[in-house]
Design an enzyme around this catalytic site. Structure first.
Site, mmCIF file in Angstrom:
data_model
loop_
_atom_site.group_PDB
_atom_site.id
_atom_site.type_symbol
_atom_site.label_atom_id
_atom_site.label_comp_id
_atom_site.label_asym_id
_atom_site.label_seq_id
_atom_site.Cartn_x
_atom_site.Cartn_y
_atom_site.Cartn_z
ATOM 1 N N ASP B 329 0.672 -1.212 0.097
ATOM 2 C CA ASP B 329 0.170 0.092 0.206
ATOM 3 C C ASP B 329 0.869 1.303 0.059
ATOM 4 O OD1 ASP B 329 -2.559 -1.233 -0.170
ATOM 5 O OD2 ASP B 329 -2.644 -1.625 2.194
ATOM 6 N N GLN B 403 -18.247 21.155 1.337
ATOM 7 C CA GLN B 403 -19.048 21.966 0.356
ATOM 8 C C GLN B 403 -18.247 22.937 -0.279
ATOM 9 O OE1 GLN B 403 -20.310 21.564 3.619
ATOM 10 N NE2 GLN B 403 -21.652 20.043 3.269
ATOM 11 N N LYS B 424 -7.649 29.481 1.432
ATOM 12 C CA LYS B 424 -6.926 28.242 0.806
ATOM 13 C C LYS B 424 -7.605 27.186 0.407
ATOM 14 C CE LYS B 424 -4.877 25.633 3.791
ATOM 15 N NZ LYS B 424 -4.298 24.979 4.898
#
Lengths: 553, 717
Positions: B329, B403, B424
């Site tokens: 991984d 959102q 940012k």
């Protein structure tokens, strides 16, 4: 020309000739066994014998076919010997006594050709030709067939089929041994080997008086005797007899014949498994050990102590003057290293250590280069063992040509390395321990022990050469020898086929940098180590009490 | 089981510890604990117990030695002599030493099992009768922990011990798992997701959880651990079985060679007495490897346990040595867990310090590792001090929201701030914010953003809006995956060993390729789904390759089961732990590489000692045969190349060497032979020289040395 120069020239030419044949003959043999096409004569034979050449056999049924064929061969040969007085060309020979007939049948079917009889005074031409010579062909064919089945185990993936025994042996005989024998026989005849049906020649001897010389179809038998690594002579004197081996050239050519197939088979192996480097490695190991043994025998024969022998230029007792030490040492080293067992000089008369090297050649298991087929499958069994030890040392489950050596494979390889020492040691020990067989020893002391150990080593490794000095045409040696030859040959073959079967079932593992390389000098060294230490050391006590006890003063 | 760590655990090599600050790995060596003389002493009773012939029967080589010892004892009683009793004594010692090796190896496991057992006390389970997930009311029924069945629900509260293995189905709790992992920091276990598995014997520290029991009493994780470290469930591995077949056949050959020697000796008028024949057999059969074989296997498992890895079978450890492909991984193995700010790239003539300042300002309240890394980078590069909340009047932090995909800060004028707003976030989100606030987005921003994405990084756009002005872009923060130090060298080693490494990542192929190139991994699987992983494993296996992987989630379980070596993380779900054949208690995916090395080392140790054992025979022959037959054939004295003193001293020296070499090699058997990752050829050459050629020469030296000592003892002159 001095003896040393003659020896080096003979050896050099021999190696060159073998090298020249390595690729063409090896590739040809690979094609013979990989081809899908049947020759017309083969198809006719399959139809006649009711063989389905398309059938692919499991290892068990391959082994059963091989055993059935060999069993019938023993029976047929035995009967042929027993009724030979009723057959044409019997030359007035009586039926072969039953113990001797048993021993001879076992001996020729196992490719050993141990002879407890003198050919010219025991066997009629029909038995020689229809019995012994036929076995010379097919017993070599069986050896090659078993080898090919093992190689298919390495080649094939996830299958339980190893090919068809009947097809393999037919092709070995029809496409390989017969054509080469025809060529070889012509060359031998040109070199002076006789080939006729004349029972006897009356010849005026040089010293006056008349000598009866026996003739016969010799060249045709001589060629397969060497080519098939059989070694059973037409005459009792075997290749020392001028009718079998008249000149230094015929001598050289006979040595070439016995070496050519065993030395080319590694190429066939490399070709079939798709990696020629594997073949080169095996042939290098074979060549190295064979050259060592030939060199050592020559050295010991030349270095023989004793004023008279030194004056004669080395140990000439028991050797033919026309071959000298080089021709005799080369023959002795090659015949014992190839399981041929033909002789052109008498090993019993060799120096103690010269004779010991010949003995050791057989003790190594007849693998350098060994007999037709049998030598390479023996070497492959030892390679499996070497791969196991070496593979562990690189930290992986050992694998040879992508096939893992797991407990099952190990079981068969271990059984294989047990079979021969078992036959040799038990046979020798019984002969030395029981009182009756001991009486056959003509030379007491360590030399007598060597004679018995040699006899059983020769029979247990299906070589067939005799050390002489042992009267072996007795009930015990005929009976025990027959059993030893059959067990050593066929038990070993069953183990080889079983290993081939379990290898074929495996899925090949791809090679990586972590895989043990089985084609480099490192592996070659390890393989030689295994051959010499693991196999050779088994016999060290016997050697200590025989040749060492005799030779070290 | 703090014991596993505190007593014998060796520290992890630096290179496998997380964090970019880890120094480059020193030359690594897979080692084990050293041989403790006290352990040797403590194992002595066990060694005597193992003299039972029924125990010895499992090991054909040592069984032959024991049978031989019994024979010589009988013979020595009848024809007593110093020589007879010396040989008899040393033969028994040979058996004892072999037993000792095994007992010492087992002893180390036993000590660990003991500490484990202490944690496994009787617990009272508070079973919920008739409860179904979702029910709010429940009836508690107190039953002994041993009476729980699979599928029962139990409730565990703060301070209580979890009665059995299971999955949390309701609630969140912090759990002290130090009994198993040795790690004292508590871990969070919660229902749903990949952190739901709890282990029996661990303690809930806070809150309350409802657990569904997934294992039968007596078959729990701790039970399995105990039997594993004790070696009770140890079965011979395939390679061990194959090696045993080889050793048994060698034993048979040499027994045969010696048994058939006696008729030859009779013929030679020098029959040997029983003691000498037995001594010859024992000297020739491969006693060294025969004696140490099981100790090597036990110690190999033990080395894994010391690294906090539990292998469910020895077969899995061996398979690890055979692995062709490693699936790793990305996160946690190849890269450190999180992305970090690597660069500030200003646009539109903005000074880079101004960009860094704004970036830092916007990240002050951002506690994510990425946010912290921005603050750290600003400090490192431009020495911009981290400002506390009090220094920024009117600061209102805008937290990141899914959102808006932005975070930032507003310096509200109402509270004395300048009214400046800094944002940012993801490029598209911040662009939207700029245009919404009347600004325009310069083209060069798009170029920078695309460039960073193409290089495998993540761009974060920084923008600001001064009071009354339009918003404007300041520049881009380059976030990138930080590849672990030393991992590149590791992969190069793997390649040399013939192992292909494949990085598994959920990233897009572009990012994945960049990281693959940087880390030196051989191949990668981008945007990997569990199905892709499974397909990859099957594809590799069809080609005959062996695959190893790590996994923790429930959706990893099928792949873990399919892989030849599946290492489940202890933090993972019980489904994953059940499916894998190893569990890493430290949950460190990098350990897969170490597991492979331990697997290899185990096989190498066996191979090396086998070679050594066989090579030893040459010297023993030269010692013993002249001694046996030199009397009747004086010429054989020439084979006595070691010039040993007398026949008795020669035979005794060989037997003493044969026994002592076992003791001498116990540490090697337990530790494993030195293993340095390299190609097969290099490894073979090295081991042949040391154990093959060394094994040929060493006994000559040692036997001569022993002979020089015992020649002074009366009875051997």
């Amino acid at each position: 020309m001095s003896g040393a120069v003659a020896g080096v020239l003979q050896l050099g030419l021999l190696v060159a000739a073998l090298a020249a044949c390595y690729r063409p003959l090896g590739d040809y043999m690979a094609r013979v066994f990989l081809s899908d096409r049947h020759w017309r004569v083969e198809r006719a034979w399959y139809r006649l014998a009711g063989i389905d050449p398309g059938a692919d056999q499991r290892w068990g049924s391959y082994a059963r076919s091989m055993l059935a064929f060999s069993g019938v061969s023993v029976l047929f040969l035995y009967l042929l010997e027993r009724v030979q007085n009723h057959l044409p060309y019997a030359n007035g020979m009586a039926p072969v006594p039953s113990f001797l007939a048993w021993n001879t049948a076992a001996s020729f079917v196992t490719n050993t050709n141990w002879q407890n009889y003198a050919g010219e005074s025991t066997m009629g031409y029909t038995v020689q030709m229809a019995g012994l010579a036929v076995q010379n062909f097919v017993s070599a064919g069986v050896g090659i067939a078993v080898l090919i089945a093992l190689v298919r185990g390495f080649m094939r993936n996830k299958t339980d089929r190893l090919g068809n025994f009947w097809v393999d042996i037919t092709r070995a005989v029809v496409r390989l041994l017969l054509p080469l024998s025809v060529i070889g026989a012509v060359i031998l005849m040109a070199a002076g080997v006789i080939d006729n049906f004349t029972p006897t020649h009356l010849i005026a001897a040089v010293t006056g008086g008349q000598q009866t010389m026996v003739g016969g179809p010799v060249a045709s038998q001589e060629v397969i005797k060497e080519l098939g690594n059989n070694g059973g002579g037409f005459f009792n004197a075997n290749s020392a007899h001028p009718f079998e081996n008249p000149s230094p050239f015929s001598n050289w050519f006979e040595i070439f014949l016995m070496l050519v197939i065993p030395f080319a088979l590694p190429r066939t192996f490399g070709k079939m498994v798709g990696d020629n480097r594997q073949g080169y490695l095996l042939v290098a190991v074979m060549l190295g050990l064979w050259l060592t043994s030939v060199g050592l025998i020559s050295l010991f024969e030349w270095q023989h102590a004793g004023t008279a022998l030194q004056a004669a230029g080395g140990a000439m007792e028991g050797k033919e003057v026309r071959f000298g030490i080089p021709g005799s040492a080369l023959f002795a080293g090659s015949t014992t290293a190839t399981s041929t067992g033909a002789v052109n000089s008498f090993l019993d008369s060799f120096t103690t250590f010269g004779g010991m090297v010949a003995l050791c050649n057989m003790m190594l298991g007849e693998v350098v280069p060994g007999g037709a087929g049998a030598g390479l499958y023996g070497l492959l069994m030892l390679a499996v063992l070497t791969v196991f030890i070496g593979g562990l040392m690189v930290g992986r489950t050992p694998e040879y040509l992508g096939k893992k050596i797991r407990p099952t494979e190990m079981k068969w390889a271990a059984a294989y390395i047990l079979a021969t020492p078992f036959c040799v040691l038990v046979g020798s020990a019984l002969s030395l321990g029981l009182s009756v067989p001991q009486r056959s020893i003509l030379n007491p002391g360590p030399h007598g022990l060597t004679e018995i150990v040699y006899a059983f080593t020769s029979m247990g490794n299906n070589n067939g050469s005799a050390f002489a000095g042992l009267a072996t045409n007795t009930g015990w040696y005929n009976l025990a020898g027959g059993v030893v030859m059959l067990v050593a040959r066929f038990a070993a073959m069953i183990f080889v086929l079983a290993l081939g079967g379990s290898l074929a079932r495996q899925q090949k593992v791809p090679e990586s940098a972590g895989t043990l390389k089985t084609h480099g000098p490192l592996f070659a060294g390890l393989l030689v180590g295994v051959i010499v230490i693991l196999v050779g050391l088994t016999y060290f006590p016997a050697l200590a009490l025989g040749p060492f006890a005799e030779g070290l003063r | 089981m703090a014991g596993i760590r505190s007593r014998s655990r060796t520290p992890l090599p630096a290179s496998v510890q997380d964090g970019p600050a880890a120094p480059a790995a020193p030359a690594r060596r897979v080692g084990g604990g050293l041989l403790d003389p006290r352990l040797l002493w403590k194992s002595l009773p066990g060694a005597f117990q193992k003299l039972d012939p029924r125990v010895q029967l499992r090991n054909p080589v040592m069984f032959v030695v024991e049978a031989g010892s019994a024979l010589t004892t009988y013979s020595a009683v009848i024809h007593s002599s110093v020589f007879a009793w010396t040989i008899t004594g040393w033969l028994w010692l040979t058996v004892l030493f072999a037993n000792l090796a095994e007992a010492v190896a087992e002893g180390r496991g036993k000590a660990q099992a003991e500490t484990l057992r202490r944690t496994k006390r009787e617990t009272t389970a508070r079973k919920l009768a008739g409860w179904r997930p979702g029910d709010t009311a429940y009836r508690i029924e107190e039953v002994p922990g041993t009476r729980l069945a699979v599928g029962d629900f139990v409730i565990v509260e703060a301070g209580q011990v979890i009665p059995g293995d299971g999955d949390v189905v309701e609630g969140v709790a912090s759990v002290d798992e130090s009994a198993i992992t040795g790690e004292s920091a508590p871990v969070i276990r919660e229902s749903g997701g990949d952190r739901s598995a709890v282990t029996g014997g661990t303690r809930v520290l806070s809150d309350r959880v409802i657990v569904r029991i997934t294992s039968k009493p007596g078959e729990t994780f701790i039970d399995r651990m105990i039997s594993l470290v004790e070696g009770a469930s140890r079965q011979k591995t395939p390679n061990e079985v194959a090696l045993n077949v080889l050793l048994a056949s060698l034993t048979l050959i040499f027994v045969m060679a010696v048994v058939t020697l006696q008729p030859m000796a009779f013929y030679s008028k020098d029959p040997q007495n029983l003691i000498i024949l037995v001594a010859l057999v024992v000297a020739l059969i491969p006693t060294t490897i025969g004696a140490l074989l099981s100790a090597i296997g036990i110690a190999g498992m033990d080395r894994l346990v010391q690294r906090n890895v539990l292998a469910m079978s020895g077969r899995a450890v061996e398979a690890a040595g055979d692995v062709n492909t490693l699936l790793l991984d990305k996160t946690g193995t190849i890269t450190i867990g999180n992305r970090q700010a690597a660069d500030f790239l200003p646009v539109g003539g903005v000074r880079v310090e101004a960009l860094a300042d704004a970036a830092q300002l916007s990240s002050l309240a951002d506690e994510t590792p990425e946010g912290r890394s921005v603050v750290v980078l600003a400090k490192e590069r431009f020495n911009i001090r981290e400002r506390g909340a009090g220094e920024l009047p009117g600061a209102v932090f805008v937290p990141f929201a899914a959102q808006t995909r932005m975070s930032g800060v507003d310096l509200a004028p109402a509270a004395g701030g300048s009214g400046r707003q800094v944002r940012k976030g993801a490029a598209s989100a911040v662009r939207g914010w700029i245009t919404d606030n009347g600004g325009t987005v310069p083209d060069e921003l798009g170029v920078l953003v695309d460039g960073i994405s193409a290089a495998g990084g993540t761009p974060l756009v920084v923008a600001e809006r001064a009071p009354g002005a339009a918003a404007r872009a300041l520049g881009v923060i380059h976030l990138k995956d930080i590849v672990k130090q030393g991992i590149r060298e590791r992969f190069a080693e793997m390649r040399a060993m013939g192992i292909r490494t494949v990085m598994i990542t959920g990233d897009n192929p572009l990012t994945a390729r960049a990281i693959a190139a940087e880390s030196g991994v051989d191949d990668f699987l981008a945007e990997a789904t569990p199905e892709d992983k499974m397909a990859l494993i099957k594809r590799e296996q069809e080609g005959g390759k062996l695959v190893a992987m790590t996994g923790d989630g429930t959706n990893d379980a099928p792949a873990l089961a399919q892989a030849d070596v599946g290492v489940a993380m202890n933090t993972g779900t019980s489904a994953a732990k059940e499916a894998g054949n190893m569990v890493d208690l430290d949950s460190n995916p990098t350990k897969l590489i170490e597991i492979v090395e331990i697997g290899k080392q185990l096989l190498i140790t066996r191979g090396a000692l086998t070679t050594f054992s066989i090579a030893n025979d040459v010297a023993k022959y030269f010692a013993m045969l002249p001694a046996m037959f030199g009397g009747v054939f004086p010429g054989l004295e020439k084979l006595n190349i070691m010039r040993l003193h007398s026949p008795e001293s020669a035979i005794t020296s060989a037997i003493i060497f044969n026994a002592l070499i076992i003791i001498a090699l116990i540490p090697l058997a337990l530790r494993g032979v030195r293993y340095k990752p390299s190609s097969a050829s290099a490894m073979l050459a090295r081991n042949i020289w040391i154990y093959g050629v060394g094994g040929l020469i060493l006994p000559f030296v040692c036997i001569k040395g022993i002979d020089l000592i015992i020649m002074n003892i009366p009875g051997f002159r």
